[in-house]
Scaffold this active site. Structure first.
Site, PDB file in Angstrom:
ATOM      1  N   ASP A 604       7.570   4.864  -9.017  1.00 24.67           N
ATOM      2  CA  ASP A 604       8.776   3.824  -9.737  1.00 24.67           C
ATOM      3  C   ASP A 604       9.916   3.672  -9.012  1.00 24.67           C
ATOM      4  O   ASP A 604       9.878   5.449  -8.852  1.00 24.67           O
ATOM      5  CB  ASP A 604       9.003   4.527 -10.671  1.00 24.67           C
ATOM      6  CG  ASP A 604      10.107   3.542 -11.977  1.00 24.67           C
ATOM      7  OD1 ASP A 604      10.095   2.342 -12.006  1.00 24.67           O
ATOM      8  OD2 ASP A 604      10.995   3.993 -12.406  1.00 24.67           O
ATOM      9  N   GLU A 641       7.814   1.631  -5.177  1.00 27.86           N
ATOM     10  CA  GLU A 641       8.817   0.478  -5.214  1.00 27.86           C
ATOM     11  C   GLU A 641       9.689   1.158  -4.068  1.00 27.86           C
ATOM     12  O   GLU A 641      10.233   2.375  -4.437  1.00 27.86           O
ATOM     13  CB  GLU A 641       9.032   0.370  -6.162  1.00 27.86           C
ATOM     14  CG  GLU A 641       8.689   0.092  -7.419  1.00 27.86           C
ATOM     15  CD  GLU A 641       9.075  -0.008  -8.509  1.00 27.86           C
ATOM     16  OE1 GLU A 641       9.366  -0.948  -9.286  1.00 27.86           O
ATOM     17  OE2 GLU A 641       9.881   0.113  -9.351  1.00 27.86           O
TER      18      GLU A 641
END
Length: 1022
Positions: A604, A641
């Site tokens: 993340d 990400e």
């Protein structure tokens, strides 16, 4: 005075030995402090090396610039008129009383040490901490070259309150300088505005008027004396790494076992004392509820590496014991020494609701179910070949009535082969799906784990499709129900307890259930990737769910220039640029790989970590072997990400692990270029109808909401179509493409939102997707973007075409769970806390979720007007038959991807050599992309020539045509004249009858494809 360990300390090492320091009387601290000073209630200085601190230019007195303090050559400038000192208060309480630095609240006076301006910070510091560029170096080394603090004293000083005081010299005769003088005006720089006023006399008359050194200090200056001009706290993470990191990186942390005997270790270098509190359970796996009664207290021994250890040599603390650490430590946010009771940051097992850590030995055979040990991980040909399915544990089974109620929403649901969900996953796997990506399954702070503590919403099931009643019921219990995406880390190395079944949430029991889930997925041919969140924690400071900050305050979280915890990620950002924070991240990943045998990790907000951290993590995994660790670490895939924003943006603190900066690592980042090209617009558009894209009808099927000129829309489509082509070619920066302008340009020469369009050095470094858990589902976006008149049959075709841009490209293909079932979240743009009602998947295909009411207002209210119109439209609700059609055509896409290695060449050189886009350029048909993946060496069709690699012995090539337009197209491809392309057997025998009308003319090379269709043609090798 002597700087000694506190009376309660159990430390016995050189780190806490005595070291002589000057007493307050040896350093002049007299002189009133008026008006209030800058830097109050902040931590704006940095301690970077044992003898060196960094001082911000923004705290220099008004009218004093850096050039007045530091010469051009980086050496200190004489005559700056500054006097700086370091204040050390062992137990806090340092304050100004009538201008003197004193201890208050019954605490002793602090030690005050002179600091000398040393010039520029050392280059070695700035190379690792570029954010300190321009700061001024202050040194504890005196004019004779002797340090005022020995290293042992530095270590001890770091366990207390630290302040830096800046004084300015006032010439004789200016003793009446008032608040209108130099100290009262605003300074430049972050957090430097000075406010407040002095009392009439400029002094303090009572104890009530004594002000904290972090808030204000006032009083009239005397002739020739220094006036306190700035006071601020000190950030210490950098010097802690300097003193401890090398040794601490090698230390055992958490609980470890030797012949069944646990020992314990906690890295807490600033603690004054540490005690282990333990509760024996009588169960070696610790799989029992929280034990009542008083704890057994065991003082920890401090080591020079900053670790506090309980060796447990006599085995008085048995395996399976529950435990907590009691840490006596100075806490800057409270300004005093606190005694914190905290779980282990390296917890490997926990009691329910994370109340206590558990000393579980995960190598205990009792925690190794056969379902897990006997099911080896499936093997994928290469990382580019991966087809990834993003799935939330609760979404998988919360609404599956074929799963017993006690197992819904749990790991156990995956172990039921005859459930609707597992039958569906098995079907996907047989079609070619390779990997299940699980949303966060580490211990989460925002879900009550006890079933009795989980609120259940009372949703009015008969409310209308556009009613607000459903979301009101969900919102009422959103923070106390069983649902959350889980991006709220509490403990990184323990499975989340709310996903374990009742009676199996404590200790090693939840490990067993997690391992059973992994084994069950492996058994049906699916690898398992875990979604990891190391960029933030759920809380910091003294908050109930704070762990790290209660152990080493101010270290594990990223502080800004004034000492506040940054929150650009949403919560308390972690500082993995600090050595032990990085180590915790790497250790956690290795733990999951070794002890749960998972097959990869998704990170993340990976751009909030450094490239160096990700490279070291990759290297650590690569050292894992089947023989020694039970897993081949080199086979694990990493992606995340790669966004760049917040305090780390543009490499402000380090070279980020972001898009375009991971070349050569094999680590993937999500390709938002392809996503936005297919969708149109961006995820942040308020009205999604206003911008269509390649896969939603831009130019070819306008919805009437785009008010740009036809020429502007045509240019936008041409540009987005080029982005689609780049995405299909692995988003390679070096891929040469004939663009809409007619020039052949490398992918990195095309732009995207101020950056380069293509950034990958290898196909696996770009992950293709058009839908993920974030933002609206693909079905919902198309509900916005396609013309309202679009039939459901055509909506299904456009949905499948969008998925095809992901599935038939050279990069890993990423699907959100249920997209093959036209999954809707009733237009919810951010369903992280929207409960099972808006998130659960119906694997039977009876209901896709559209029209379950308006989504929660907190994140959707500004769109409710448009959403009400759409949700109230009956024609936008797909029937079970249409859902089945979408499912079957999506399965065909997986079969096509798996049918030939030409779809996942893996090597960038092969992609550049074999993948081309005939028909591209200025004359390209709007909404049409033709992609050739060639397996011929030359025009003669010969094979086996020197150096030629025959990728697929069965094929000479694959031709893929995407027709996103609303009409049948005949695309001339003269370069393919003379070749014999035929519709693939998979589509010829597949679920889509329309695609069977595709035709290829070998004489002219023209291919004819129906509207809203992707056709895959192959040329057999003869």
């Amino acid at each position: 005075m002597t700087f000694t360990p506190t009376a309660t300390s159990t430390a016995t090492s050189a780190a806490t030995s005595t070291a002589t320091l000057p007493t307050p009387s040896q350093v002049s601290v007299t002189g009133p402090c008026d008006p209030p000073v800058a830097g109050s209630a902040e931590l704006r200085a940095y301690w970077v090396e044992p003898d060196t601190l960094a001082w911000p230019v923004s705290l220099l007195p008004r009218g004093t610039g850096r050039e007045d303090v530091v010469d051009d050559d980086g050496s200190p400038s004489a005559g700056a008129g500054l006097s700086l000192s370091l204040v050390v208060a062992s137990r806090g309480g340092a304050r100004v009383v009538s201008g003197a630095v004193r201890g208050t609240d019954g605490l002793p006076d602090p030690v005050v040490l002179p600091l000398r301006v040393a010039g520029d910070l050392p280059r070695r510091v700035l190379e690792n901490r570029p954010n300190l560029e321009g700061y001024i170096a202050l040194t504890l080394v005196d004019d004779e070259g002797a340090s005022r603090l020995e290293e042992a004293a530095v270590r001890e000083a770091l366990t207390g309150q630290l302040l830096v005081v800046q004084r300015v010299q006032v010439p004789a005769g200016n003793a009446s300088t008032s608040a209108s003088g130099s100290s009262s005006s605003s300074r430049t720089g972050s957090g430097s505005s000075r406010t407040g006023s002095s009392s009439g006399s400029g002094g303090f008359d009572s104890a009530e008027e004594v002000s904290s050194l972090g808030e204000e200090a006032a009083g009239p200056p005397g002739p020739g004396e220094g006036v306190v001009d700035a006071v601020t706290g000190v950030q210490t993470a950098i010097v802690l790494d300097h003193l401890y990191a090398d040794a601490a990186r090698r230390a055992e942390l958490g609980v470890s076992f030797s012949q069944g005997r646990p020992s314990f270790s906690l890295w807490a270098p600033t603690a004054k004392s540490v005690t282990l509190l333990s509760w024996p359970t009588g169960d070696p796996t610790g799989s029992v509820p929280q034990v009542a009664g008083p704890a057994v207290r065991t003082p920890a021994e401090r080591g020079e590496d900053g670790c506090w250890r309980v060796p447990n040599r006599d085995a008085a603390i048995p395996a399976g014991s529950q435990y907590l650490w009691e840490v006596e430590v100075y806490v800057p946010v409270t300004g005093r020494v606190e005694t914190n009771l905290v779980t282990d940051p390296y917890s490997v097992a926990l009691t329910v609701d994370s109340a206590r850590s558990v000393a579980a030995d995960l190598s205990d055979p009792r925690l190794a179910p056969r379902r897990w040990t006997d099911a080896p991980a499936p093997v994928v040909p290469n990382d580019a070949s991966r087809s990834i399915y993003e799935l939330h544990v609760r979404d998988f089974s919360a609404a599956d009535t074929t799963v017993p109620a006690s197992r819904r929403g749990t790991y156990k649901a995956f172990t039921l082969p005859d459930s609707a969900g597992m039958r569906h996953l098995s079907r996907l796997a047989r079609a070619g799906l390779s990997t299940v990506h699980l949303l966060p399954v580490f211990d989460i702070a925002t879900i009550p784990e006890r079933r009795t503590g989980q609120a259940v919403p009372d949703v009015p099931v008969h409310a209308g499709p556009a009613s607000t009643d459903q979301q009101a019921a969900i919102t009422a219990v959103a923070d106390t129900d069983a649902y959350n995406w889980g991006y709220d880390p509490f403990h990184w190395m323990v499975p989340e307890g709310s996903y374990a079944t009742d009676g199996h949430q404590d200790g090693g029991a939840r490990t067993v259930e997690f391992r059973e889930m992994v084994g069950a997925l492996h058994a049906v041919g699916l690898q398992v990737v875990l979604d990891q969140v190391y960029n933030h924690t759920s809380a910091s400071g003294q908050a109930p769910t704070s762990v790290l900050d209660k152990v080493v305050p101010g270290y594990y979280h990223r502080l800004d220039a004034v000492g506040k915890v940054t929150t650009s990620t949403c919560c308390a950002n972690t500082a993995t640029e600090n050595a032990m924070a990085e180590r915790l991240m790497v250790d956690s990943v290795l733990w999951w790989a070794r002890h749960y045998r998972v097959d990869g990790f998704r990170f993340d907000l990976m751009g909030h970590h450094s490239r160096d951290t990700m490279v070291r993590l990759r290297e650590a995994l690569d050292r894992l072997t089947l023989a020694d660790d039970g897993v081949d670490g080199r086979a694990l895939y990493l992606y995340g990400e790669g966004w760049s924003f917040g305090e780390v943006a543009s490499n402000a603190l380090f070279t980020q692990a972001s898009q375009g900066q991971l070349d050569g690592t094999g680590i993937g980042t999500f390709n938002d270029r392809l996503r936005d090209a297919v969708h149109g617009g961006s995820p942040f558009d308020v009205d999604h109808r206003a911008r269509q894209g390649f896969g939603s009808g831009l130019v070819t099927d306008p919805n009437g909401h785009d008010h740009r000129s036809p020429a502007e829309q045509a240019a936008d489509l041409a540009y987005r179509t080029d982005l689609v082509r780049l995405g299909l070619a692995g988003n390679l920066r070096t891929y040469g493409l004939t663009t809409a302008e007619g020039a052949v340009r490398r992918g990195e020469e095309l732009g995207f939102n101020g950056s380069v369009a293509a950034y990958a050095s290898a196909p696996q470094e770009s992950v293709s997707y058009v839908e993920a858990h974030d933002n609206e589902t693909l079905y919902d976006l198309l509900a916005y973007k396609l013309p309202r008149r679009t039939t459901m049959a055509d909506r299904v075709r456009m949905h499948i075409l969008c998925l095809a841009t992901v599935t038939l490209g050279q990069s890993p293909a990423f699907w959100a769970a249920g997209t093959e079932l036209l999954r809707s979240k009733s237009l919810d743009r951010d369903s992280y806390n929207s409960g099972d009602w808006f998130n659960a998947v119906d694997w039977t295909g009876r209901d896709n979720g559209f029209g379950r009411g308006l989504p929660p207002g907190e994140r959707n209210r500004e769109r409710w007007g448009v959403q009400s119109e759409l949700l109230g439209e009956p024609s936008l609700v797909p029937s079970p038959a249409y859902i089945a059609t979408a499912r079957d055509q999506a399965l065909d896409l997986l079969r096509l991807r798996a049918s030939t290695p030409l779809f996942w060449l893996g090597d960038p050189g092969l992609v550049r050599e074999r993948v081309s886009f005939p028909g591209a350029g200025p004359g390209a048909l709007p909404g049409v992309v033709a992609m050739l993946i060639d397996d011929l060496i030359d025009d003669t069709g010969s094979h086996g020539s020197s150096g030629f690699q025959d990728i697929d012995p069965a094929l000479d090539g694959v031709l893929v045509v995407f027709n996103a337009s609303a009409a049948r197209v005949a695309q001339p491809l003269p370069a393919l004249a003379g070749r014999d392309f035929r519709l693939s057997r998979i589509q010829e025998e597949g679920a889509d009858g329309v695609v069977r009308t595709t035709r290829f003319d070998p004489v002219s090379g023209t291919v004819s494809v129906p509207a809203r269709t992707v056709a895959v043609l192959t040329q057999a090798q003869v």
